[in-house]
Design a protein around this motif. Structure first.
Motif, short mmCIF file in Angstrom:
data_model
loop_
_atom_site.label_atom_id
_atom_site.label_comp_id
_atom_site.label_asym_id
_atom_site.label_seq_id
_atom_site.Cartn_x
_atom_site.Cartn_y
_atom_site.Cartn_z
N LEU A 256 0.84 -1.20 0.00
CA LEU A 256 0.00 0.00 0.00
C LEU A 256 0.87 1.25 0.00
O LEU A 256 0.63 2.20 -0.74
CB LEU A 256 -0.87 0.04 1.26
CG LEU A 256 -2.17 -0.72 1.26
CD1 LEU A 256 -2.83 -0.64 2.63
CD2 LEU A 256 -3.11 -0.17 0.20
N GLU A 257 1.92 1.20 0.86
CA GLU A 257 2.81 2.36 0.96
C GLU A 257 3.57 2.56 -0.34
O GLU A 257 3.66 3.67 -0.85
CB GLU A 257 3.76 2.19 2.15
CG GLU A 257 3.04 2.57 3.45
CD GLU A 257 3.73 2.04 4.70
OE1 GLU A 257 4.89 1.59 4.61
OE2 GLU A 257 3.07 2.07 5.77
N SER A 262 -4.40 4.60 -0.40
CA SER A 262 -4.96 4.70 0.95
C SER A 262 -5.72 3.42 1.29
O SER A 262 -6.12 2.68 0.39
CB SER A 262 -5.91 5.90 1.04
OG SER A 262 -7.05 5.64 0.25
N ASP A 263 -5.94 3.20 2.60
CA ASP A 263 -6.72 2.02 3.03
C ASP A 263 -8.10 2.05 2.39
O ASP A 263 -8.61 1.04 1.91
CB ASP A 263 -6.91 2.02 4.56
CG ASP A 263 -5.61 1.78 5.30
OD1 ASP A 263 -4.55 1.74 4.64
OD2 ASP A 263 -5.65 1.64 6.54
N CYS A 266 -8.06 1.17 -1.22
CA CYS A 266 -7.79 -0.25 -1.39
C CYS A 266 -9.02 -1.10 -1.07
O CYS A 266 -9.34 -2.04 -1.80
CB CYS A 266 -6.60 -0.65 -0.52
SG CYS A 266 -6.10 -2.34 -0.78
N ARG A 281 -4.52 -3.99 10.10
CA ARG A 281 -3.53 -3.07 10.67
C ARG A 281 -3.16 -3.46 12.11
O ARG A 281 -2.03 -3.23 12.53
CB ARG A 281 -4.06 -1.63 10.65
CG ARG A 281 -4.15 -1.08 9.24
CD ARG A 281 -3.43 0.27 9.15
NE ARG A 281 -3.30 0.72 7.76
CZ ARG A 281 -2.14 0.93 7.16
NH1 ARG A 281 -1.00 0.73 7.78
NH2 ARG A 281 -2.09 1.34 5.91
#
Ligand code: ADP
Length: 356
Positions: A256-257, A262-263, A266, A281
């Motif tokens: 993701l990074e 962003s969460d 996604c 997380r």
């Protein structure tokens, strides 16, 4: 799974609201409208009479009466007139208005038919595109379970090109993986020389290979392979070691990074419930179901090798013995990273969808 295509009669859906593809009078009609009025009973018609009709693209709310849902949201789709009379915009606005009402009513779940795709003649593939686009857009900022209900499997017409390519790939893999050269040699020998002794059942020569044959085709991504590949990608052995020790959650967060995703983006792309990200997380050891792991691999736009690596971390592999895996493999290889379109194809092939 926030968005799912299901095969059902919409009048049987146990959701907060169902959407009716009504006509301007709101006084009932054929198709899904007739089915909804029959199942809801005469009180629905009474309430509809008081609403004074509905313009194309608008939406109005009634109760569900004898239906298992609380509400019916009536909307009027456009009649297809060739596509140049604003049909697409009108159809999109039907979904938007219906969803806005569902949100105002605090609905957690809504079921749609494929509006305009029946008597109103909207081409089924285009009607599906509009529906999926609007539903996806809405889910980027709202939590709701949205079903698109297909009365028959024919109602869902996915993108013809992608469907054709995927079907051809499945066929290729199947033929390639199930060729048994020993059997083929025996078969030609049999045709040439007649049945050898000890082979009383010539039919067996033509049978499909046994299911266990597929086990050989599982492509498991071994740690040795991970190390070899990371070395090829220019990582230090230490980096590679850290990476193989990474859990599913950790790899997901790293990806993701790396992708700057962003969460929220996604979850919407992967068709997973937003609350799942809390679990991911907060729990480095989180193990998803396979359909969820596959959805993340697609949403994160991973390469085939990266996807295999992510799957291994969740305890899975891509197997040529599983048709859904073959579909996902094709999409990963060819950069088709839209979970919604993939789910349309999976629905058409009678396979389980991706997401959570
Ligand atoms: P429109 O007039 O908007 O085209 P129709 O009712 O003719 O509306 O068709 C809309 C869609 O609803 C079509 O795809 C049709 O196959 C489907 N449909 C018809 N009856 C049902 C039902 N009971 N449940 C779900 N979908 C239905």
């Amino acid at each position: 799974m926030p968005f799912e295509i299901v095969r059902n009669d919409i009048t049987r859906m146990r959701v907060d609201a169902i959407v009716n593809a009504a006509n301007n009078s709101l006084l009932g009609g054929g198709g899904v409208d007739g089915a909804i009025h029959r199942a809801a009973g005469p009180q629905l018609l009474e309430e509809c009479r008081a609403l004074g009709g509905c313009k194309t693209g608008e939406a109005k709310l009634t109760r569900g009466y004898r239906l298992p849902c609380k509400y019916v949201i009536h909307t009027v789709g456009p009649i297809w007139r060739g596509g140049s009379e604003g049909e697409e915009a009108l159809l999109a606005v039907c979904y938007r208005n219906a969803l806005a009402i569902a949100r105002q009513q605090g609905c957690d779940s809504v079921a749609f038919p494929l509006i305009s795709a029946g008597v109103y003649g909207y081409p089924k593939d285009q009607a599906l595109r509009v529906a999926a686009t609007e539903i996806e857009r809405f889910l980027q900022e709202a939590d709701m379970m949205i079903y698109l209900v297909a009365y028959t499997r024919d109602a869902i017409v996915p993108d013809a090109r992608l469907f054709g390519e995927v079907a051809a790939y499945i066929d290729d893999v199947y033929v390639r993986e199930h060729r048994d050269f020993g059997r083929e040699a025996r078969r030609s020998q049999y045709l040439r020389d007649g049945a050898p002794r000890g082979v009383p059942d010539p039919g067996s020569l033509f049978r499909r290979p046994h299911r266990e044959d597929n086990a050989r085709n599982e492509t498991v991504f071994s740690e040795a392979n991970v190390e070899r590949l990371t070395a090829l990608q220019g990582e230090t052995p230490e980096d590679a070691q850290t990476r193989t020790a990474e859990t599913f959650s950790e790899m997901l967060i790293r990806k993701l990074e790396e992708k700057g995703m962003s969460d929220m983006a996604c979850t919407a792309r992967a068709n997973v419930d937003r609350r799942l990200f809390g679990k991911i997380r907060n729990n480095a050891g989180y193990r998803p179901a396979k359909q969820t792991a596959l959805a993340f691999a697609i949403a994160l736009e991973l390469s085939l090798e990266e996807a295999r690596e992510l799957l291994v971390k969740a305890g899975f592999s891509l197997s040529h013995g599983d048709k859904r895996d073959i579909v996902v493999e094709y999409c990963l290889i060819n950069g088709h990273y839209n979970v919604t379109s993939i789910n349309e194809i999976l629905f058409k092939l009678d396979l389980q969808p991706l997401g959570y």
